[in-house]
Design a protein around this motif. Structure first.
Motif, short mmCIF file in Angstrom:
data_model
loop_
_atom_site.label_atom_id
_atom_site.label_comp_id
_atom_site.label_asym_id
_atom_site.label_seq_id
_atom_site.Cartn_x
_atom_site.Cartn_y
_atom_site.Cartn_z
N LEU A 58 0.76 -1.21 0.06
CA LEU A 58 0.10 0.04 0.01
C LEU A 58 0.83 1.16 0.05
O LEU A 58 0.41 2.13 -0.57
N LYS A 59 2.27 1.06 0.47
CA LYS A 59 2.98 2.40 0.48
C LYS A 59 3.24 2.68 -0.92
O LYS A 59 3.60 3.65 -1.27
N HIS A 60 3.26 1.78 -2.05
CA HIS A 60 3.53 2.08 -3.21
C HIS A 60 2.23 2.40 -4.01
O HIS A 60 2.54 2.39 -5.14
N PHE A 61 1.15 2.61 -3.54
CA PHE A 61 -0.01 3.01 -4.21
C PHE A 61 0.13 4.33 -4.16
O PHE A 61 -0.68 5.12 -3.29
N ASP A 62 0.80 5.12 -4.71
CA ASP A 62 1.04 6.47 -5.09
C ASP A 62 0.72 7.14 -6.43
O ASP A 62 1.06 8.16 -6.62
N GLY A 63 0.28 6.24 -7.29
CA GLY A 63 -0.09 6.73 -8.50
C GLY A 63 1.12 6.70 -9.47
O GLY A 63 0.83 7.24 -10.76
N THR A 64 2.04 6.07 -9.20
CA THR A 64 3.42 5.98 -10.16
C THR A 64 3.81 4.55 -10.48
O THR A 64 4.53 4.53 -11.48
N PHE A 65 3.32 3.70 -9.72
CA PHE A 65 3.84 2.17 -9.87
C PHE A 65 2.66 1.38 -10.64
O PHE A 65 1.40 1.65 -10.30
N GLN A 69 4.80 -3.73 -11.21
CA GLN A 69 5.90 -3.17 -10.59
C GLN A 69 5.75 -3.22 -9.06
O GLN A 69 6.76 -3.69 -8.29
N VAL A 70 4.56 -2.96 -8.36
CA VAL A 70 4.48 -3.35 -7.00
C VAL A 70 4.54 -4.78 -6.67
O VAL A 70 5.07 -5.12 -5.66
N GLN A 71 4.08 -5.59 -7.49
CA GLN A 71 4.15 -7.06 -7.22
C GLN A 71 5.58 -7.40 -7.05
O GLN A 71 6.11 -8.10 -6.35
N GLU A 72 6.37 -6.96 -8.08
CA GLU A 72 7.88 -7.21 -8.11
C GLU A 72 8.51 -6.72 -6.80
O GLU A 72 9.48 -7.24 -6.37
#
Length: 137
Positions: A58-65, A69-72
């Motif tokens: 969730l920390k990577h849910f920022d509209g850029t990934f 990419q988040v899975q990786e």
């Protein structure tokens, strides 16, 4: 764990989707003495507990990934603990909790992979750019 039969999402369809920017309306807080994190709404009293692995994602849910990419990133951080459908399952969970709204499967299938990729490139803004309303539209 696999996706339920009635799932709106599948791996191939979602890989190029941008993970939405949750930071606009939500904050992620650590829960002391726990393996969980709290997703708390900024303007309301809504909050939900998530596992540490989900909190990391969730920390990577920022509209850029993208979903891929988040899975990786999660697989790099947690290794075999992360299933191949981890982010898609997380999206489903966020949808069930009404944190996100995901289009129905038949609406998703109307878009080809090419259209989806074009839309991602078209609407993806750099972090320093923002939409500003103008009288000309």
């Amino acid at each position: 764990m696999h996706l339920p039969e009635n799932s709106n999402l599948d791996i191939a369809t979602c890989q190029n989707w941008l993970c939405p920017n949750l930071k606009i309306h939500w904050q992620i807080l650590s829960v002391s003495d726990s393996e969980e994190v709290l997703l708390q709404a900024i303007k309301t009293e809504q909050n939900f507990l998530f596992l540490t692995t989900e909190g990391y994602a969730l920390k990577h849910f920022d509209g850029t990934f993208t979903v891929k990419q988040v899975q990786e990133k999660c697989q790099q951080e947690f290794g075999e603990e992360i299933e191949p459908t981890f982010i898609i399952q997380l999206l489903e969970k966020l949808s069930e909790l009404r944190v996100l709204s995901i289009p129905k499967k038949n609406e998703i299938q109307k878009l080809s992979a090419e259209q989806t990729t074009k839309n991602i490139k078209l609407y993806r803004l750099k972090s320093t750019v923002q939409w500003i309303w103008h009288t000309d539209g």
